[in-house]
Design a protein around this motif. Structure first.
Motif, PDB file in Angstrom:
ATOM      1  N   ARG A  42       0.831  -0.922  -0.035  1.00 49.24           N
ATOM      2  CA  ARG A  42      -0.011   0.154   0.291  1.00 49.24           C
ATOM      3  C   ARG A  42       0.535   1.009  -0.327  1.00 49.24           C
ATOM      4  NH1 ARG A  42      -5.805   0.727   1.254  1.00 49.24           N
ATOM      5  NH2 ARG A  42      -6.049   0.549  -0.595  1.00 49.24           N
ATOM      6  N   VAL A  43       2.080   1.520   0.744  1.00 51.03           N
ATOM      7  CA  VAL A  43       2.606   2.538   0.552  1.00 51.03           C
ATOM      8  C   VAL A  43       3.635   2.676  -0.506  1.00 51.03           C
ATOM      9  CG1 VAL A  43       4.458   3.746   2.047  1.00 51.03           C
ATOM     10  CG2 VAL A  43       2.884   2.584   3.886  1.00 51.03           C
ATOM     11  N   VAL A  44       3.822   1.375  -1.217  1.00 51.93           N
ATOM     12  CA  VAL A  44       4.636   1.599  -2.088  1.00 51.93           C
ATOM     13  C   VAL A  44       3.407   2.126  -3.130  1.00 51.93           C
ATOM     14  CG1 VAL A  44       5.700   0.774  -4.499  1.00 51.93           C
ATOM     15  CG2 VAL A  44       6.041  -0.200  -1.598  1.00 51.93           C
ATOM     16  N   ARG A  45       2.567   1.704  -3.101  1.00 54.70           N
ATOM     17  CA  ARG A  45       1.481   2.801  -3.997  1.00 54.70           C
ATOM     18  C   ARG A  45       1.238   4.038  -4.291  1.00 54.70           C
ATOM     19  NH1 ARG A  45      -3.096   4.214  -3.933  1.00 54.70           N
ATOM     20  NH2 ARG A  45      -4.040   2.060  -3.152  1.00 54.70           N
ATOM     21  N   GLN A  46       1.459   4.492  -2.178  1.00 53.51           N
ATOM     22  CA  GLN A  46       1.262   5.975  -2.419  1.00 53.51           C
ATOM     23  C   GLN A  46       2.520   7.106  -2.934  1.00 53.51           C
ATOM     24  OE1 GLN A  46       0.123   5.269   1.315  1.00 53.51           O
ATOM     25  NE2 GLN A  46      -2.274   5.429   0.755  1.00 53.51           N
TER      26      GLN A  46
ATOM     27  N   THR B 290       5.873  17.362  -5.980  1.00 53.23           N
ATOM     28  CA  THR B 290       4.780  16.733  -5.998  1.00 53.23           C
ATOM     29  C   THR B 290       4.083  15.975  -5.847  1.00 53.23           C
ATOM     30  OG1 THR B 290       6.349  17.288  -8.624  1.00 53.23           O
ATOM     31  CG2 THR B 290       4.091  16.503  -8.295  1.00 53.23           C
ATOM     32  N   LEU B 291       5.065  14.723  -5.222  1.00 51.90           N
ATOM     33  CA  LEU B 291       4.547  13.685  -4.414  1.00 51.90           C
ATOM     34  C   LEU B 291       4.432  14.064  -3.222  1.00 51.90           C
ATOM     35  CD1 LEU B 291       4.504  10.688  -4.315  1.00 51.90           C
ATOM     36  CD2 LEU B 291       6.530  10.635  -3.213  1.00 51.90           C
ATOM     37  N   LEU B 292       4.793  14.978  -2.265  1.00 54.54           N
ATOM     38  CA  LEU B 292       3.922  15.630  -1.463  1.00 54.54           C
ATOM     39  C   LEU B 292       2.624  16.406  -1.321  1.00 54.54           C
ATOM     40  CD1 LEU B 292       5.586  15.328   1.292  1.00 54.54           C
ATOM     41  CD2 LEU B 292       6.594  17.796   0.698  1.00 54.54           C
ATOM     42  N   GLY B 293       3.076  17.452  -2.219  1.00 55.57           N
ATOM     43  CA  GLY B 293       1.733  17.633  -2.817  1.00 55.57           C
ATOM     44  C   GLY B 293       0.309  16.409  -2.579  1.00 55.57           C
ATOM     45  N   GLU B 294       0.783  15.458  -3.230  1.00 56.29           N
ATOM     46  CA  GLU B 294      -0.456  14.269  -3.590  1.00 56.29           C
ATOM     47  C   GLU B 294      -1.067  14.057  -2.220  1.00 56.29           C
ATOM     48  OE1 GLU B 294       1.560  12.712  -8.109  1.00 56.29           O
ATOM     49  OE2 GLU B 294       0.383  11.642  -5.907  1.00 56.29           O
ATOM     50  N   LEU B 295       0.657  13.406  -0.813  1.00 54.08           N
ATOM     51  CA  LEU B 295       0.195  12.713  -0.148  1.00 54.08           C
ATOM     52  C   LEU B 295      -0.672  13.723   0.406  1.00 54.08           C
ATOM     53  CD1 LEU B 295       3.926  10.832   0.385  1.00 54.08           C
ATOM     54  CD2 LEU B 295       1.585   9.738   0.170  1.00 54.08           C
TER      55      LEU B 295
END
Lengths: 116, 412
Positions: free
Chosen positions: B23-27, B88-93
């Protein structure tokens, strides 16, 4: 992501193709290039002159050394490339699989390094 | 915390490890970041849970904690240098804020396909699947494959770097490539099993741990692929091989052939499990290679003694297997079955055409030697056994071949 698709083929095998084969191959390449262009995947692509036109250069101890030929003699030679934009490796591999030479030679798929 | 309580917590966490990781890998789209974050979340759990009690949903707790650790790490990185991808990833998370309604099973499938991706070297696929999906530590995998922990760790790191840098996606393959890729996943699991079952080198004929891990992975596959016939076939095949483990070696550690094995030492429970899975696989439509091999193993497993083996049935199954998997090794096995169903000379005849393809395969020469011996062609048998011996690398099998040569020579 950008990927460089390096097209390798044995030039001696290439030399044995008939003119008809070459025409068919050329048409396949035209169709392939058009298809990745229209899909917005194509960044660049070229065919190269045969390895006998290659010159390899090295600078050692300040001296420039030049040798006639490719940097290493290999069974298959670099004959051309495409630089493509792909979502991921699977996407790049599926593009590589459609390069006509994939059926006779080898395609090396290399991700382009991103500097951030 | 007492040692027992800590061990209990660790085993509880181990159970959830692969799922949480998936799950965490997908996130976070990054295996290394996900693993590091999960390790930190587990450290936190080992401190907090003994005080507050194990949360009601430990898996969700671990996902949340690992995700928060990942966000911390990304913030830290982002403040060091404005890495665009991390920002970008941080924003998504942040935007997702913990709501996640993708079934966790899908996450596990994605991760499994990534670990078994054909762009990775075969030994890397095997190691990665054991570590990431099987939850083994690098040193455990290293021991099982008889390499140093350093070598194994490097192999794993290299594989993870390739996944990250070459853009190997975390995705379930589309319908056009799905079948081929599932074959690849099954092959990885069967490789783990075979490495454990017939070690190609060294003293141990069976490295049992690997077999157990492969079976556990096989069970996971069957569940993940929703009772798929070939996954059932693979699991059946592994259970049926495993059922004979105790009988495959004698007290001295020497190899005992199927026909000479003490069938009382076969594990009946495992045979029943394997046979039930074969039945299930055969009901799922036209059987594939694993289901057919399992069906053959089931015919052997259910024969009360070697003499009452239903060889004609086995030949029929090999005919179908050969059609599905036309390899010289399948043809060799079919020839052996043919020898018992219709006579040794017939079997030898069927082997004649395989000599070129299998010239370097010791089991070809051993099988041929056995039929020559049974036909009373002692000199030819000895020569074939000697050829087999020269090609064989397993200690137990070498001892077996030497004993056979001595026995055939003794009779002439």
């Amino acid at each position: 992501m950008q990927f460089l698709l390096l097209i390798y083929e044995s030039e001696s095998a290439q030399a044995t193709r008939t003119e008809g084969d070459n025409h068919a191959m050329f048409a396949e390449y035209m169709a392939f290039t058009a298809s990745i262009k229209s899909a917005g995947k194509m960044i660049a692509g070229d065919a190269l002159q045969p390895v006998e036109t290659a010159t390899t250069l090295r600078i050692r101890d300040g001296k420039t050394l030049m040798t006639d030929g490719p940097f290493a003699e290999t069974k298959e030679q670099l004959g051309g490339y495409y630089l493509v934009e792909a979502n991921d490796l699977d996407d790049a591999l599926s593009i590589a699989a459609r390069i006509p030479t994939a059926k006779t030679g080898s395609i090396e798929v290399r991700p382009v390094m991103v500097w951030t | 915390m007492s040692v027992d309580a800590r061990a209990e917590l660790q085993s509880l966490i181990r159970e959830h490890h692969a799922w949480v990781l998936a799950r965490v890998v997908r996130q976070v789209h990054d295996l290394e970041l996900a693993e590091d974050s999960l390790s930190r979340a587990i450290e936190a759990a080992l401190v907090q849970w003994p005080e507050t009690g194990v949360p009601e949903a430990p898996r969700a707790w671990l996902v949340r904690a690992a995700r928060n650790k990942a966000i911390d790490e990304l913030r830290r990185r982002a403040s060091w240098a404005q890495k665009s991808r991390d920002v970008t990833l941080l924003g998504e998370l942040d935007a997702e804020a913990g709501t996640d309604d993708v079934p966790i099973r899908d996450d596990m499938l994605r991760l499994l396909f990534t670990c078994c991706h054909p762009a990775l070297a075969e030994d890397a696929r095997v190691a990665l699947t054991l570590q990431v999906v099987g939850g083994l530590q690098a040193d455990e995998i290293a021991r099982a494959f008889l390499v140093s922990t350093t070598t194994m760790s490097q192999r794993l790191v290299r594989a993870k770097r390739k996944i990250r840098d070459a853009g190997v996606p975390y995705r379930v393959p589309g319908p056009d490539e799905f079948g081929e890729r599932v074959d690849g996943v099954r092959a990885v699991v069967y490789l783990v099993f075979n490495e454990g079952y017939s070690a190609t080198h060294g003293e141990a004929l069976v490295r049992h741990d690997l077999c157990r891990h492969a079976i556990r992975l096989g069970e996971a596959l069957l569940e993940l692929f929703d009772g798929d016939g070939e996954c059932a076939g693979l699991l059946a095949l592994m259970w049926l091989h495993e059922s004979r483990r105790a009988a495959r070696q004698d007290a001295a550690g020497d190899l005992v052939l199927l026909a000479d094995q003490d069938r009382d030492r076969w594990d009946r429970g495992q045979i029943e499990r394997g046979t039930a899975l074969v039945t299930m696989a055969l009901r799922r439509g036209p059987p594939g290679p694993y289901a057919l091999q399992a069906a053959i193993a089931a015919v052997h497993a259910n024969a009360p003694d070697a003499a009452s083996t239903d060889w004609p049935q086995i030949v029929l199954l090999y005919d179908r297997l050969l059609a599905a998997m036309p390899t010289p090794i399948v043809a060799l096995n079919r020839a052996v079955a043919l020898a018992f169903a219709r006579g040794h000379e017939v079997g030898l005849g069927a082997m004649d055409s395989l000599g070129d393809a299998l010239a370097e395969y010791f089991l070809f020469h051993a099988a041929r030697a056995d039929l020559l011996r049974r036909c009373g062609r002692a000199d030819e048998a000895v020569r074939a056994y000697e050829r087999a011996l020269a090609l064989c690398r397993n200690d137990a099998e070498q001892r077996f071949l030497r004993a056979r040569i001595a026995a055939v020579r003794g009779r002439t």
